[in-house]
Design a protein around this motif. Structure first.
Motif, mmCIF file in Angstrom:
data_model
loop_
_atom_site.group_PDB
_atom_site.id
_atom_site.type_symbol
_atom_site.label_atom_id
_atom_site.label_comp_id
_atom_site.label_asym_id
_atom_site.label_seq_id
_atom_site.Cartn_x
_atom_site.Cartn_y
_atom_site.Cartn_z
ATOM 1 N N TYR A 71 -14.407 -50.740 -16.152
ATOM 2 C CA TYR A 71 -13.147 -50.735 -16.898
ATOM 3 C C TYR A 71 -12.538 -49.338 -16.777
ATOM 4 O O TYR A 71 -13.171 -48.342 -17.109
ATOM 5 N N LYS A 72 -11.293 -49.275 -16.277
ATOM 6 C CA LYS A 72 -10.635 -47.991 -16.046
ATOM 7 C C LYS A 72 -9.606 -47.669 -17.128
ATOM 8 O O LYS A 72 -8.721 -48.479 -17.419
ATOM 9 N N ILE A 73 -9.746 -46.479 -17.682
ATOM 10 C CA ILE A 73 -8.808 -45.975 -18.689
ATOM 11 C C ILE A 73 -8.125 -44.731 -18.110
ATOM 12 O O ILE A 73 -8.799 -43.883 -17.523
ATOM 13 N N THR A 74 -6.812 -44.635 -18.234
ATOM 14 C CA THR A 74 -6.115 -43.406 -17.890
ATOM 15 C C THR A 74 -5.747 -42.730 -19.210
ATOM 16 O O THR A 74 -4.940 -43.251 -19.972
ATOM 17 N N ASN A 75 -6.406 -41.613 -19.471
ATOM 18 C CA ASN A 75 -6.262 -40.954 -20.764
ATOM 19 C C ASN A 75 -5.221 -39.842 -20.673
ATOM 20 O O ASN A 75 -5.535 -38.686 -20.390
ATOM 21 N N ARG A 76 -3.966 -40.249 -20.863
ATOM 22 C CA ARG A 76 -2.881 -39.269 -20.831
ATOM 23 C C ARG A 76 -1.699 -39.793 -21.629
ATOM 24 O O ARG A 76 -1.599 -40.985 -21.893
ATOM 25 N N ARG A 77 -0.832 -38.875 -21.968
ATOM 26 C CA ARG A 77 0.345 -39.187 -22.767
ATOM 27 C C ARG A 77 1.363 -40.010 -21.951
ATOM 28 O O ARG A 77 2.000 -40.914 -22.479
ATOM 29 N N ALA A 78 1.529 -39.644 -20.678
ATOM 30 C CA ALA A 78 2.540 -40.299 -19.851
ATOM 31 C C ALA A 78 2.120 -41.727 -19.484
ATOM 32 O O ALA A 78 0.942 -41.987 -19.242
ATOM 33 N N PRO A 79 3.089 -42.639 -19.405
ATOM 34 C CA PRO A 79 2.771 -43.995 -18.965
ATOM 35 C C PRO A 79 2.333 -43.994 -17.498
ATOM 36 O O PRO A 79 2.423 -42.974 -16.811
ATOM 37 N N LEU A 80 1.880 -45.139 -17.015
ATOM 38 C CA LEU A 80 1.430 -45.253 -15.633
ATOM 39 C C LEU A 80 2.618 -45.557 -14.721
ATOM 40 O O LEU A 80 3.498 -46.338 -15.075
ATOM 41 N N ALA A 81 2.616 -44.946 -13.546
ATOM 42 C CA ALA A 81 3.626 -45.297 -12.537
ATOM 43 C C ALA A 81 2.925 -45.913 -11.315
ATOM 44 O O ALA A 81 3.352 -46.927 -10.801
ATOM 45 N N LEU A 82 1.834 -45.298 -10.878
ATOM 46 C CA LEU A 82 1.148 -45.792 -9.678
ATOM 47 C C LEU A 82 0.068 -46.825 -9.982
ATOM 48 O O LEU A 82 -0.269 -47.632 -9.119
ATOM 49 N N ASP A 83 -0.476 -46.807 -11.191
ATOM 50 C CA ASP A 83 -1.576 -47.728 -11.530
ATOM 51 C C ASP A 83 -1.159 -48.768 -12.555
ATOM 52 O O ASP A 83 -2.003 -49.282 -13.290
ATOM 53 N N ILE A 84 0.120 -49.105 -12.586
ATOM 54 C CA ILE A 84 0.594 -50.115 -13.545
ATOM 55 C C ILE A 84 -0.223 -51.394 -13.371
ATOM 56 O O ILE A 84 -0.382 -51.895 -12.256
ATOM 57 N N GLY A 85 -0.763 -51.892 -14.475
ATOM 58 C CA GLY A 85 -1.532 -53.143 -14.426
ATOM 59 C C GLY A 85 -2.931 -52.991 -13.877
ATOM 60 O O GLY A 85 -3.685 -53.960 -13.825
ATOM 61 N N GLN A 86 -3.292 -51.767 -13.449
ATOM 62 C CA GLN A 86 -4.632 -51.553 -12.884
ATOM 63 C C GLN A 86 -5.417 -50.489 -13.644
ATOM 64 O O GLN A 86 -6.415 -49.957 -13.145
ATOM 65 N N SER A 87 -4.976 -50.166 -14.841
ATOM 66 C CA SER A 87 -5.688 -49.232 -15.703
ATOM 67 C C SER A 87 -5.110 -49.390 -17.106
ATOM 68 O O SER A 87 -4.017 -49.935 -17.279
ATOM 69 N N TRP A 88 -5.863 -48.945 -18.118
ATOM 70 C CA TRP A 88 -5.370 -48.974 -19.497
ATOM 71 C C TRP A 88 -4.983 -47.548 -19.865
ATOM 72 O O TRP A 88 -5.836 -46.673 -19.897
ATOM 73 N N GLN A 89 -3.705 -47.327 -20.083
ATOM 74 C CA GLN A 89 -3.244 -45.992 -20.465
ATOM 75 C C GLN A 89 -3.444 -45.798 -21.953
ATOM 76 O O GLN A 89 -2.935 -46.581 -22.767
ATOM 77 N N VAL A 90 -4.223 -44.780 -22.310
ATOM 78 C CA VAL A 90 -4.479 -44.449 -23.719
ATOM 79 C C VAL A 90 -3.974 -43.034 -23.955
ATOM 80 O O VAL A 90 -4.436 -42.087 -23.309
ATOM 81 N N ALA A 91 -3.013 -42.894 -24.849
ATOM 82 C CA ALA A 91 -2.363 -41.595 -25.065
ATOM 83 C C ALA A 91 -3.222 -40.638 -25.901
ATOM 84 O O ALA A 91 -3.242 -39.433 -25.653
ATOM 85 N N GLN A 92 -3.940 -41.178 -26.892
ATOM 86 C CA GLN A 92 -4.747 -40.299 -27.754
ATOM 87 C C GLN A 92 -5.936 -39.754 -26.980
ATOM 88 O O GLN A 92 -6.552 -40.474 -26.187
#
Lengths: 251, 251
Positions: free
Chosen positions: B113-134
């Motif tokens: 399970y892939k999490i992108t831990n950053r404030r900015a939304p995803l542009a290249l991994d849309i639908g292929q990672s869970w963006q978590v801002a905190q």
């Protein structure tokens, strides 16, 4: 006046490239529309590099000026709200000195070109890698690629539409590395000609399959003739990964 | 009769999941249509795991039978031609023993399970990672996750629609690792309940932000109650990465 520097990620598939185009959406236009949504003003954005249609960025740098001062953090949040649902994300926004220019202050640019070396087509990386079915020898590609390092007339590896005044560029480094079925070509230079990276990668593919050897690549370079080019790689695998600035100017 | 095993990559965004659904396209249906395109016959395909809508696979395993014998290589080429333009790729096709069953012979399954831990939304991994801002503390997540290892009643981490006869499963391993802004949660078990991985990851996110501590996660597990679940993570970041079989049966 306040100047702001942006760090931008985008998926090039949705755009005709960075720069304004008459025939379709550009990343530049999309960001300028977001600024207009925030400030109500028509403001021009300048980028470190002008990527082509289909070329991606992990960290493009750009700048713009505002007459009034806004908090960089709120600006970033505003951008990311306004940019939805476009595949463009503002990773960072910071206030910079008025002397700092995303394009003219930039002293180095890095690109990565991703190849998926397998028989099967792409399902998860469609448009974000170049699938090459023939087996590529990445070690031979790496060795041959070193012929391109240094100052050369890169006419062979330059689009006929290139607007640069001189075809002479200095390639600081190029490396070809395999990670399982993925091959990454990483290049660094102060600046590149139009299609230079894709043209170098396309020619290196011929070296990787054995159709060309290192000397063929060198001959193509010294020919200084676009007709000597082996192959222009598709935009899919190309990512702008870093713009480098003198440390004193921003950090 | 000839039995063939497939290794399949797919982008789950285009499908209602692996299994046939009345309300939209499934990976299973898409592959069965490809077989029909090749052989003219209606043939059923069986997979190691039934992924949900939006869940991806790097290497799903499946099998099917043909009355006539075809070369596995030509079959693979035929699949990849017929599957276009669906985001499904056949990475490998091999002839296997008639005893070999993609689902019942499978002795282990791995998901990432892939999490992108950053404030900015995803542009290249849309639908292929869970963006978590905190900001997430991956070390604390990893430590807490170890409470889930072993044989437990996973009712808390099970969809109310789960069709498994028993909520008791044995989680062989779970690890949480950070690579820059990316966090990967890797899990291995003989089999999983419906939504188990997403439910475990959603709860671990609460641990990572400090909303829950390790004891809260353990309490949720021992509650054996779906209402004790913290959060169900979205399908975007989930990838089926490996189905494991006894070495003697296939290789």
């Amino acid at each position: 006046m306040s100047r702001y520097a942006l760090t931008i990620e985008y998926d090039g598939r949705s755009f005709m490239g960075w720069q304004h185009q008459d025939h379709g959406p550009s990343v530049q236009q999309t960001i300028e529309q977001a600024i207009k949504g925030i400030t109500g003003q028509d403001i021009r954005v300048f980028a470190a590099g002008r990527t082509d249609a289909g070329v991606h960025a992990l960290a493009m740098r750009a700048h713009f000026d505002l007459e009034t001062h806004l908090s960089a953090f709120r600006l970033m949040e505003g951008f990311n709200a306004k940019l939805r649902p476009h595949p463009v994300a503002i990773l960072a926004c910071e206030e910079v000195d008025e002397e700092w220019h995303a394009r003219f202050s930039c002293i180095g640019r890095r690109y990565v070109y991703k190849i998926t070396n397998r028989r099967a087509p792409l399902a998860l990386d469609i448009g974000q890698s170049w699938q090459v079915a023939q087996e590529l020898d990445s070690d031979i590609m790496h060795k041959a690629a070193q012929h391109l390092v240094g100052e050369h007339d890169f006419t062979t590896f330059r689009s006929v539409n290139c607007q640069a005044q001189s075809p002479v560029k200095t390639l600081d480094s190029i490396s070809v590395t395999r990670f399982g079925e993925e091959i990454e070509v990483e290049v660094a230079a102060r600046s590149f000609l139009h299609h230079q990276v894709r043209s170098m990668v396309g020619s290196l593919k011929l070296v990787g399959t054995g159709k060309w050897n290192g000397q063929d690549l060198k001959n193509a370079l010294v020919a200084k003739n676009r007709n000597a080019l082996g192959l222009n790689a598709p935009p899919d695998g190309l990512f702008f990964v870093e713009a480098i600035y003198p440390k004193s100017e921003i950090e």
